[in-house]
Structures are given as C-alpha cells and as structure tokens.
Design an enzyme around this catalytic site. Structure first.
Site, PDB file in Angstrom:
ATOM      1  N   ASP A 427       0.837  -1.198   0.000  1.00  0.00           N
ATOM      2  CA  ASP A 427       0.000   0.000   0.000  1.00  0.00           C
ATOM      3  C   ASP A 427       0.875   1.251   0.000  1.00  0.00           C
ATOM      4  OD1 ASP A 427      -2.869   0.956   0.391  1.00  0.00           O
ATOM      5  OD2 ASP A 427      -1.875   1.964   2.065  1.00  0.00           O
ATOM      6  N   GLU A 456       1.265  -0.605  -5.210  1.00  0.00           N
ATOM      7  CA  GLU A 456       0.033   0.166  -5.319  1.00  0.00           C
ATOM      8  C   GLU A 456       0.411   1.633  -5.191  1.00  0.00           C
ATOM      9  OE1 GLU A 456      -3.600   2.233  -3.566  1.00  0.00           O
ATOM     10  OE2 GLU A 456      -1.642   1.937  -2.649  1.00  0.00           O
TER      11      GLU A 456
END
Length: 710
Positions: A427, A456
């Site tokens: 993330d 990401e």
C-alpha cells in the site's frame, strides 16, 4: 714543419652555472613521466553496436522478464563503407554460459535498428548481449548480384566466390552436411567451362545460404557489454486477482441481537470455492491485523465512530498487536494457515496487503516513538494527502532510525512468508524512501525469490517507473482512468512496448478506493466492458469483491463507493449476481485467458483501426516458440460505449497474423468467437455491430486460411 693535430670531437661542457641550475631543478621538482590518458568510458567495437535495449540505467539495474517469455532485444548496428555485416543477440544463463542465440533483423531500414528475440527458461539472474561481425559471404553476394546483372567483372566475381566458400568450408565441422553442401557448390563454381550463371547459382543456392546460417563466416567480431535480465516466475507477469475484506465474507446483521456479526478467516475460507470457480488464481486479502480505537473512523469515513463500528483495517495496531498479529475478530494464525492451505488446494495463491503505517494504538508508539514524526506542537503527525486527512493513521518516519525500521519490516514480511503468503500488495509504496524499498527487494530477491511484490502507487510516472525498476514485480496503473478509444490505444502501447522492461501492469476496473465516473454512470454495461478490457489488455488483472453485483453508487463528492467496507461491515448476496451475468462473464474471461497464451503475454499488443471512435480493436499474438510452434492469435473488438449500440468497419493489418493474400471468396481469416461460440470468415475490412446490453465484445481466436500464395 708544423705538426698537425686532430680536432677534438667531444661535446662542449656546460657552464658551471647551467649545471648547478639543472641539479637544483632535479632536487626541487623531480621529473614525472608523461601523463597517461584515462581509458575511455566506452570503446567502440570494430562493428559499432550502440543503443542496446533493454538497458536500465546503462545496465546498473536489470530489465524484467519471466520464465519462458520471449523478449525482444534491440540495438543500433552499422559499419563504415559498404561491406555487409551480421548480428545476433546472445542469452547468458545464471551460470555464465551462452545458452541461446537469435539472429537480429533490421526493423527500421535506414536507421539500422536491429531486433532479435530471446527466451530464458527458468527464474534467475540472466544476462544478454549483442554480437556483430563483418560477413564476407554477404558482402560478396551483395556485390556479385549487382555485377552479374550488369555483366561486369564476372570472372573475378566467380574467383571471389570460390575464395569465400573455401574459407567458409574450413570453418565447418569435418563430416558435417553443411561442409558437404559447400564442397558440392565449389565443384560447380570452379568449373570454368560451366556457364557463369550456373556457377553463380551454385554459390548462392538456398542450401549454401542455409549452411552458412548455421556456420557463418565471421570477421572482426564485436560484442556489446553484457546487460542484466531478472527472470522471475510466471506469476510475476500473469495473474487473475480477486480482492476481499476477510471480515466481509460471511458478515451479517443479527436481527435478534440487533448488531453486526463480523466475518472471519473461517467464513472467508468457505467462500474460496466460489472465487476459484470463476477462475481466479490469486486471492488478495486487505490487512488482517488488529485495528486501533483511537480516532477510529466511522461509516463513510466519519470522524466519529459508533460503538459497533469496526474501523479501517488500514489503521493497524492495538493492544492485541501490530503488523505481526491477527485481528482477534478474524481468528488466529491457525485459521490463517487453514485459509492459505485451502486456497492452495484450489489452485490459488494468497496475496496480503502490507500497509506500513500505524494507528495511534500500535505497540511501536511506545516501543519506538522515534519512528514517527513529532510536529512543532509536540503531537505526532497523522497521515495527510491534502485535502484528505487520515486522523486514525500515523505514517512512519524512515529517516530517524532507518536500520531499525528496515530490520523490523523485514522480519514481519518473513513472518507472513512463513505462513504461506507468496505475494505482497504494498500500500502506497511511493510515500516511503526508495532506498528502503531497494534494500528490501534485493534481500527478498536473494533469500525468497519466489515472493512477488505488487506496487500500489497511483502517483507521478517517474515514481511508478522507478519503483518497478528497483524490483517491484508488478504495478498498479492508470488503467481505471483511460476510457476513450485514443487514450486506451496509447496506453496499451505504452505498457506493452515502452515501459514493459520497467513495470509490469495490473489492470483493475475498480478497487476499494476507486470508482470512476465511467463506472458510476455506465451501469451493468460499463462493468462488462471494463472487465473484458482488463482481462484481455493485461496479463495481470484484478476484480474487487462486489464487482459481480455492479456496486456503482459513489460516496458524494468522491470516486469511491458509498458505505465502503473500509469503514463498516457489509453483507453481500452473491446469488443475485447470477441474474446480471457478470459472474458468468468473469468465469468466461478467465477461461479464455487460460486457453490462450497470447493473452498471458505483455509485449505483443497491436492496434487495428476502426471506423468508429467507440469501437476498439487490438490483437495479441504469441510467438511460435511460446506455443509449441503453433499460431496463437487473439483479436479483441470492444464497444466502449455503455449506452448505445455501435457499428464499425475494422481495418485489420493482416500481416500481423502472417496473412497477405485473399482466398477465392475474399476471406483471409477464420475467426472463432470465444464468447458466443460463433465462427466468421473475415477479410481485412469486416463489419461489426456491438450492443452494450447484449454482445459488448468479440474475443476471437484467429486462424489464417489464405496467404500471399492464394
């Protein structure tokens, strides 16, 4: 009588002052040898080889490839004068052995840009380089053809033929068929009473040229530098992902207790069969760690949480533990291990979300307060992306104790690997130092080469590209925001032909953070259209749970779903998905991908023209060596308009499929629609009509039925 004496021939003696000056000079400033010129950074070869591709940071970083994937190697190669040259690309395995070569052909006449294809066969640290040489036979052949046709210097041309063939024959193994071929040709070339054209034909026969292709005659061999090639397992390139919040699978509202009951890892495990039945091979879990209570968010990102609100799983850490613990509401490590085991039984790998951030209740706040940023007023800075604020999350400060943070994160990742995680979806990696990621990725590449990292990072292209260059195996992309025909065409070409050695794309129509206006407004057709495009446009694609139910209502003012399960429990009735057909479409798309290696490759996209700006057409064709020598070609025709039927004439580049001519009835291609099961016979300008409420696309298996000999 005067006696003559011989003149002295000794050198004149220096004066005393000059002698003293020289001695003083030697004592005060010793004479140095002539300065050596530094070696050039790059020394040109006898046959110049420049602009080798792929070369990341001049070869300091490896380009990307996966096992059994064919990859193009390019270089600019030329030479002085008019003599001919040959060139090839060479593959070097991790043991340092040259294991494969491929001839390079000029793909840009006049620019001397040459290309060849190599195929590494197993994971590891491979290398490649380019080799070029002066080709005496090709030089003779080129000049001889001109002179023979002009009836110029014919006897000399044939003498030169004999000389070059003699040289080439000696270069071939004794007893080989190729050596015998050249010997037979020489017998004819040397017969002076034989007509010149017959002697010339013998020297230039297909058999002679085939023999010389196996054992070429080479002068002035030149090589490029060797460039690194990181070859990963196939999952680094190919995957069908399905994202879940484990607490949602099996969650429900208990009417008797008037409260929500969370799903668990056990209920999530029970839901794996449904996911596997749709053909997905990666199940991706959002964070499974304990969730903090301080500043906990409520429904729809409310700053005030109710007593039963579970909080965001991205606000990691509580009294129960941090990144190395499991939320007790979900279960324990035994439950996690059982989940992984069942996924593996069903042919799926488990990807785990790694979010390197903490809730205010994370144990690190007490154990390592130096790992966080203290603001001028003495408070710890929470995460911000103005105007967005994340009051329930503290970001790490990697500059205060980089070694301590590195060691902690490394041990956490290894913990989850020990529990069967083979993929990490990271993330927001772009908010952490790149030197940290480079070190982590180098370590896992060395110690756990099977583990894959997905970046990401929805941010500026240089950051996304560099994260990929430093070792992230896959990357989220801007796919979700590319909706119009021209921008989709450009983006497909970019990810397949421009950035392919730096990042491997993953196409997601939606995520738990992203619900674009196209998806909000386009209804069921938009979900069907984007699923087809994602599944066929990229070797890796992903679906966020609930896609089957066409969840397209946005939180006002934001490009994300209302009642988002980031902040609350959610109950889904997947039986309802059978009515709209999306689940069946997802299953069909994954089945088509499994049957066609062309759709599981990245570097093979070709755009074909259409007469309608809402009809997209592209093909993907596997190289024969990737498909047991057989043609595997897929043609995708897609209506991009979710509101209306569209029709178009396609302008197919038949050469992409190896076809050039026409059969007697005008058909060139036999195309089988993998969606409808219908077969068509097409020429280069077929007509299509696609309905967003019915047939939104053709996904066609292409067979050539006519060629240039028709």
């Amino acid at each position: 009588m005067v006696k003559k004496t011989a003149a002295k021939t000794t050198s004149p003696q220096p004066s005393k002052s000059r002698k003293n000056n020289r001695e003083n000079t030697r004592k005060s400033a010793p004479v140095s040898p002539p300065a050596q010129q530094p070696a050039p950074y790059y020394r040109i070869g006898r046959i110049p080889i420049t602009n080798v591709y792929p070369a990341l940071e001049n070869g300091a970083l490896p380009a990307k490839a996966v096992e059994n994937e064919s990859i193009p190697i390019r270089a600019t190669i030329f030479r002085e004068g008019h003599d001919q040259f040959g060139c090839e690309c060479v593959l070097v395995n991790p043991a340092g052995e040259e294991v494969a070569t491929a001839p390079m052909v000029d793909i840009a006449p006049g620019l001397r840009r040459h290309e060849g294809w190599l195929r590494p066969t197993y994971p590891g640290e491979w290398k490649f380089f380019v080799r070029a040489w002066s080709d005496p036979y090709a030089t003779w052949h080129h000049d001889a053809e001109i002179k023979i046709n002009a009836d110029m210097d014919v006897p000399l041309v044939l003498l030169e033929a004999a000389a070059v063939l003699n040289r080439a024959m000696k270069n071939m193994p004794r007893g080989s068929a190729e050596r015998q071929t050249l010997r037979q040709a020489l017998e004819i070339v040397n017969k002076k009473r034989t007509p010149a054209l017959q002697r010339y034909a013998a020297a230039t026969s297909a058999a002679v040229q085939e023999a010389l292709s196996r054992y070429p005659l080479r002068d002035f061999i030149s090589t490029s530098a060797q460039f690194p090639l990181q070859v990963d397992r196939e999952r680094a390139l190919v995957g069908s992902w399905y994202e879940i919040f484990p607490r949602t699978v099996g969650a429900h509202f208990d009417k008797q207790q008037q409260k929500w009951i969370s799903g668990t890892l056990q209920t999530a495990r029970a839901g794996l069969d449904r996911i596997a039945d749709m053909g997905f091979d990666v199940v991706y879990l959002t964070p499974v760690h304990p969730i903090g209570t301080t500043n906990r968010k409520g429904k729809n990102n409310s700053l005030i949480a109710g007593p039963d609100d579970p909080g965001s799983p991205y606000a990691i850490g509580s009294a129960e533990g941090g990144h190395d613990a499991i939320n007790p509401d979900l279960g324990n490590f035994a439950d996690f291990d059982a989940f992984v085991a069942r996924a593996n039984e069903l042919g799926m790998e488990v990807a785990l979300d790694i979010a390197l951030q903490c809730s205010p209740d994370h144990p690190w706040l007490k154990e390592h307060p130096e790992w966080f940023t203290t603001r001028a007023d003495g408070t710890i800075a929470f995460a911000e992306n103005p105007p967005k604020k994340y009051q329930d999350i503290y970001p790490l400060n990697f500059d205060n104790d980089p070694e301590g943070i590195y060691q902690e994160i490394k041990s956490i990742l290894e913990l989850w690997v020990a529990h069967g995680v083979t993929i990490f979806r990271v993330d927001n990696p772009h908010t952490k130092p790149l030197c940290f990621w480079q070190r982590i990725l180098e370590y896992f590449h060395r110690v756990h080469p099977e583990v894959i990292f997905l970046s990401e990072a929805f941010t500026q292209p240089p950051m996304m590209q560099t994260l990929g260059m430093l070792g992230f195996h896959q990357s989220y992309t801007y796919f979700a925001w590319r909706n119009e025909k021209t921008e989709i065409e450009k983006y497909l070409l970019e990810v397949s032909h421009e950035s392919d050695y730096r990042i491997r794309p993953a196409f997601w129509p939606t995520t738990h953070d992203i619900l674009t206006p196209y998806m909000q407004q386009g209804g069921l057709p938009a979900f069907a259209i984007r699923a087809v495009l994602a599944a066929t446009g990229s070797p890796t694609w992903g679906i966020y749970s609930g896609y089957e139910l066409v969840e397209n209502v946005a939180r006002p003012g934001f490009e994300e779903q209302i009642d988002n399960e980031k902040y609350q429990l959610k109950e889904r009735d997947f039986a309802a998905a059978e009515a709209n057909g999306i689940a069946n479409l997802l299953q069909m798309l994954n089945g088509i991908r499994a049957r066609h290696i062309a759709l599981r490759r990245l570097r093979n996209v070709q755009i074909h023209g259409t007469s309608n700006d809402k009809i997209l057409c592209f093909s993907k064709i596997a190289r024969p060596e990737e498909n047991n020598g057989k043609l595997d070609a897929v043609l995708v025709v897609l209506n991009l308009d979710p509101y209306a039927s569209r029709e178009a004439t396609l302008y197919l580049d038949l050469s992409a499929f190896g076809a050039h001519g026409r059969s007697d009835d005008g058909a060139v291609l036999k195309v089988y629609d993998e969606i409808s099961g219908e077969t068509y016979y097409w020429n280069s300008h077929p007509y299509v009509r696609l309905d967003p409420h019915g047939r939104v696309a053709h996904i066609l298996n292409v067979q050539v039925i006519a060629d240039e000999n028709c």
